[in-house]
Design a protein around this motif. Structure first.
Motif, mmCIF file in Angstrom:
data_model
loop_
_atom_site.group_PDB
_atom_site.id
_atom_site.type_symbol
_atom_site.label_atom_id
_atom_site.label_comp_id
_atom_site.label_asym_id
_atom_site.label_seq_id
_atom_site.Cartn_x
_atom_site.Cartn_y
_atom_site.Cartn_z
ATOM 1 N N PHE A 64 0.829 -1.199 0.000
ATOM 2 C CA PHE A 64 0.000 0.000 0.000
ATOM 3 C C PHE A 64 0.871 1.259 0.000
ATOM 4 O O PHE A 64 0.611 2.208 -0.758
ATOM 5 C CB PHE A 64 -0.919 -0.011 1.221
ATOM 6 C CG PHE A 64 -1.831 1.180 1.302
ATOM 7 C CD1 PHE A 64 -3.003 1.221 0.569
ATOM 8 C CD2 PHE A 64 -1.514 2.264 2.115
ATOM 9 C CE1 PHE A 64 -3.846 2.318 0.635
ATOM 10 C CE2 PHE A 64 -2.346 3.367 2.183
ATOM 11 C CZ PHE A 64 -3.524 3.388 1.445
ATOM 12 N N LEU A 145 -2.978 -1.586 -8.503
ATOM 13 C CA LEU A 145 -4.355 -1.664 -8.005
ATOM 14 C C LEU A 145 -4.490 -2.739 -6.932
ATOM 15 O O LEU A 145 -5.133 -2.526 -5.890
ATOM 16 C CB LEU A 145 -5.300 -1.950 -9.168
ATOM 17 C CG LEU A 145 -6.771 -2.174 -8.805
ATOM 18 C CD1 LEU A 145 -7.366 -0.933 -8.151
ATOM 19 C CD2 LEU A 145 -7.582 -2.569 -10.041
ATOM 20 N N TYR A 146 -3.871 -3.889 -7.171
ATOM 21 C CA TYR A 146 -3.897 -4.981 -6.192
ATOM 22 C C TYR A 146 -3.312 -4.530 -4.853
ATOM 23 O O TYR A 146 -3.885 -4.793 -3.781
ATOM 24 C CB TYR A 146 -3.125 -6.161 -6.768
ATOM 25 C CG TYR A 146 -2.960 -7.331 -5.827
ATOM 26 C CD1 TYR A 146 -3.931 -8.309 -5.716
ATOM 27 C CD2 TYR A 146 -1.794 -7.480 -5.067
ATOM 28 C CE1 TYR A 146 -3.773 -9.393 -4.863
ATOM 29 C CE2 TYR A 146 -1.622 -8.551 -4.218
ATOM 30 C CZ TYR A 146 -2.612 -9.515 -4.121
ATOM 31 O OH TYR A 146 -2.445 -10.576 -3.265
ATOM 32 N N ALA A 148 -2.998 -1.443 -3.763
ATOM 33 C CA ALA A 148 -3.719 -0.318 -3.169
ATOM 34 C C ALA A 148 -4.971 -0.751 -2.417
ATOM 35 O O ALA A 148 -5.351 -0.127 -1.416
ATOM 36 C CB ALA A 148 -4.092 0.692 -4.256
ATOM 37 N N ILE A 149 -5.636 -1.817 -2.884
ATOM 38 C CA ILE A 149 -6.908 -2.221 -2.264
ATOM 39 C C ILE A 149 -6.740 -3.282 -1.192
ATOM 40 O O ILE A 149 -7.724 -3.645 -0.530
ATOM 41 C CB ILE A 149 -7.898 -2.728 -3.333
ATOM 42 C CG1 ILE A 149 -7.372 -4.028 -3.971
ATOM 43 C CG2 ILE A 149 -8.146 -1.673 -4.393
ATOM 44 C CD1 ILE A 149 -8.344 -4.657 -4.938
ATOM 45 N N ARG A 150 -5.535 -3.771 -0.961
ATOM 46 C CA ARG A 150 -5.378 -4.902 -0.054
ATOM 47 C C ARG A 150 -5.156 -4.511 1.398
ATOM 48 O O ARG A 150 -5.208 -5.379 2.267
ATOM 49 C CB ARG A 150 -4.210 -5.787 -0.523
ATOM 50 C CG ARG A 150 -4.572 -6.662 -1.710
ATOM 51 C CD ARG A 150 -3.493 -7.678 -2.017
ATOM 52 N NE ARG A 150 -3.337 -8.620 -0.932
ATOM 53 C CZ ARG A 150 -2.289 -8.695 -0.130
ATOM 54 N NH1 ARG A 150 -1.290 -7.831 -0.246
ATOM 55 N NH2 ARG A 150 -2.216 -9.600 0.823
ATOM 56 N N TRP A 153 -8.132 -5.321 3.598
ATOM 57 C CA TRP A 153 -8.277 -6.778 3.657
ATOM 58 C C TRP A 153 -7.164 -7.396 4.504
ATOM 59 O O TRP A 153 -7.411 -8.341 5.279
ATOM 60 C CB TRP A 153 -8.250 -7.355 2.240
ATOM 61 C CG TRP A 153 -8.310 -8.848 2.183
ATOM 62 C CD1 TRP A 153 -7.308 -9.710 1.874
ATOM 63 C CD2 TRP A 153 -9.444 -9.663 2.479
ATOM 64 N NE1 TRP A 153 -7.733 -11.006 1.935
ATOM 65 C CE2 TRP A 153 -9.052 -11.010 2.303
ATOM 66 C CE3 TRP A 153 -10.760 -9.391 2.845
ATOM 67 C CZ2 TRP A 153 -9.925 -12.075 2.495
ATOM 68 C CZ3 TRP A 153 -11.631 -10.451 3.041
ATOM 69 C CH2 TRP A 153 -11.213 -11.773 2.863
ATOM 70 N N MET A 186 -8.457 -12.918 -5.689
ATOM 71 C CA MET A 186 -7.781 -11.655 -5.988
ATOM 72 C C MET A 186 -6.488 -11.879 -6.768
ATOM 73 O O MET A 186 -6.162 -11.129 -7.699
ATOM 74 C CB MET A 186 -7.492 -10.889 -4.698
ATOM 75 C CG MET A 186 -8.710 -10.198 -4.109
ATOM 76 S SD MET A 186 -8.276 -9.040 -2.791
ATOM 77 C CE MET A 186 -7.855 -10.192 -1.479
#
Length: 411
Positions: A64, A145-146, A148-150, A153, A186
């Motif tokens: 991130f 993108l992977y 940034a969104i993890r 989670w 994912m």
């Protein structure tokens, strides 16, 4: 008989059962039911899944920070000289992060994801071209993108598993399986090389190499033919004329014979030069098109050849040239190797494809790896999105079909 196995891999989906069928399934006979053995609550696969979930937080924090820093710094500096190259380097670094994530998923979750094709960065390209290729890279953007969104989670899975190790110990294996299934989805969705553009880049990179190799081989052939053929004859011609000049006053008859021999050498040299020029690009093809050019090639074949060209327009010069040389090479094979009594050439257009079919009634047995230039023809056509198919059973007949993309000729 064994029960059909699940399509899922050894680390995915439901447990598999490879024992005998239960009664009543696929015609099984009576007897004691044999159910699949239950999976132990805490086996090696469960511990790998728990380890993966616990590692989600540190890897997600690092990813991130990397993604946000790359996007913010690169985006804010994009108006400067260093901004876009910096963003391009960040995307190349994101590819390496994706490689590490795929390795982690492969080791702990059993997810087999192919590695994306490397970027085709040629050595001769400048820094701006290489940076632009990196900026257009879909693999790098999907990896950012992977990452940034993890982060949310990763926090959720780490806290859930950490708390479950003390509070929800009995249900942790089932909880871990559900959470890691989302991780698998994912990884497959964002880190898998499923993008059509990536495959196309790899194909074009391969095709470019074939075109370069073919051009280099053609250049070497032309140099060899000039050196061994016309050049050698012209050297002999110069020597013969020099000797004839010396003999002109002393022995006119001998000088006349030597000049006659030199005249013959000139004719042979001119014929070899015409053949070489025809091999590069025949004038009849440029002036009159495929019909006349292929008829000329067929006339030099050692067996009768029927040529049928059904084209209302001429294709682009490059496509026309490849079609000509393909037929020329195939008819040379017919003359040298087939033992045929007759052959035929058909050329026609079907929507956006130029189709070529060469047939002979010879002995057959032609193969792409047979040493008759078939593999080179297949590579040459493949480099321009063409196809090359050989149907030549032992005993014949032989049918070779070639397809080329149709491109209109510039007026």
């Amino acid at each position: 008989m064994t029960a059909p196995s699940s399509a899922a891999g050894p680390h995915e989906g439901p447990d598999r059962y490879d024992g005998p069928d239960r009664p009543g399934i696929f015609g099984g006979s009576g007897g004691t039911d044999r159910l699949p053995p239950p999976r132990p609550a805490y086996d090696i696969r469960t511990w790998k899944e728990i380890a993966h979930l616990l590692l989600n937080l540190p890897t997600a924090v690092f990813g991130f920070v990397y993604a946000i820093t790359a996007l913010s710094v690169g985006g804010s500096l994009s108006v400067t000289v260093v901004g876009l190259p910096l963003l391009a380097l960040s995307l190349l670094g994101a590819r390496q992060l994706g490689k590490l994530e795929r390795a982690r998923a492969r080791a702990l979750l059993g997810v087999r994801v192919e590695e994306p094709s490397p970027l085709p960065l040629a050595r001769g390209e400048g820094m701006l071209q290489r940076a632009w290729m990196a900026l257009k890279d879909p693999v790098g953007w999907r990896t950012l993108l992977y990452e940034a969104i993890r982060l949310p989670w990763g926090v959720l899975t780490f806290c859930t598993v950490l708390a479950s190790l003390f509070v929800l110990w009995p249900v942790l294996p089932y909880l871990a399986r559900g959470l890691t299934n989302a991780d698998r989805a994912m990884v497959r969705g964002l880190l898998s090389p499923s993008d059509e553009l990536e495959r196309r880049i790899a194909e074009l990179e391969s095709d470019r190499g074939v075109v370069v190799d073919t051009a280099a081989a053609d250049l070497r052939r032309i140099e060899r033919d000039l050196h061994d053929g016309a050049q050698a004859r012209l050297v002999n011609l110069a020597m013969g004329l020099g000797l004839a000049k010396e003999k002109l006053l002393e022995d006119p008859d001998t000088a006349a014979e030597m000049v006659a021999e030199a005249h013959g050498e000139v004719k042979l040299a001119l014929q070899e030069l015409r053949d070489l020029a025809r091999g590069i690009h025949p004038a009849v093809l440029t002036d009159r098109g495929l019909d006349a050019a292929l008829s000329s090639v067929a006339a030099r074949c050692t067996v009768p050849v029927k040529v049928t060209v059904d084209l209302t327009d001429r294709p682009a010069a490059a496509i026309e040239g490849i079609a000509y040389f393909t037929v020329s090479e195939l008819l040379q094979n017919v003359s040298k190797h087939s033992g045929a009594r007759s052959a035929s050439v058909d050329v026609w257009r079907s929507t956006d494809r130029l189709l070529i079919q060469v047939q002979d009634d010879g002995r057959g047995g032609a193969r792409l790896d047979g040493g008759t230039g078939m593999r080179g023809l297949a590579d040459r056509l493949g480099a321009v999105d063409g196809l090359f198919v050989v149907d030549s059973p032992a005993g014949g007949p032989t049918e070779v079909t070639a397809e080329l993309p149709w491109r209109d000729r510039e007026k």
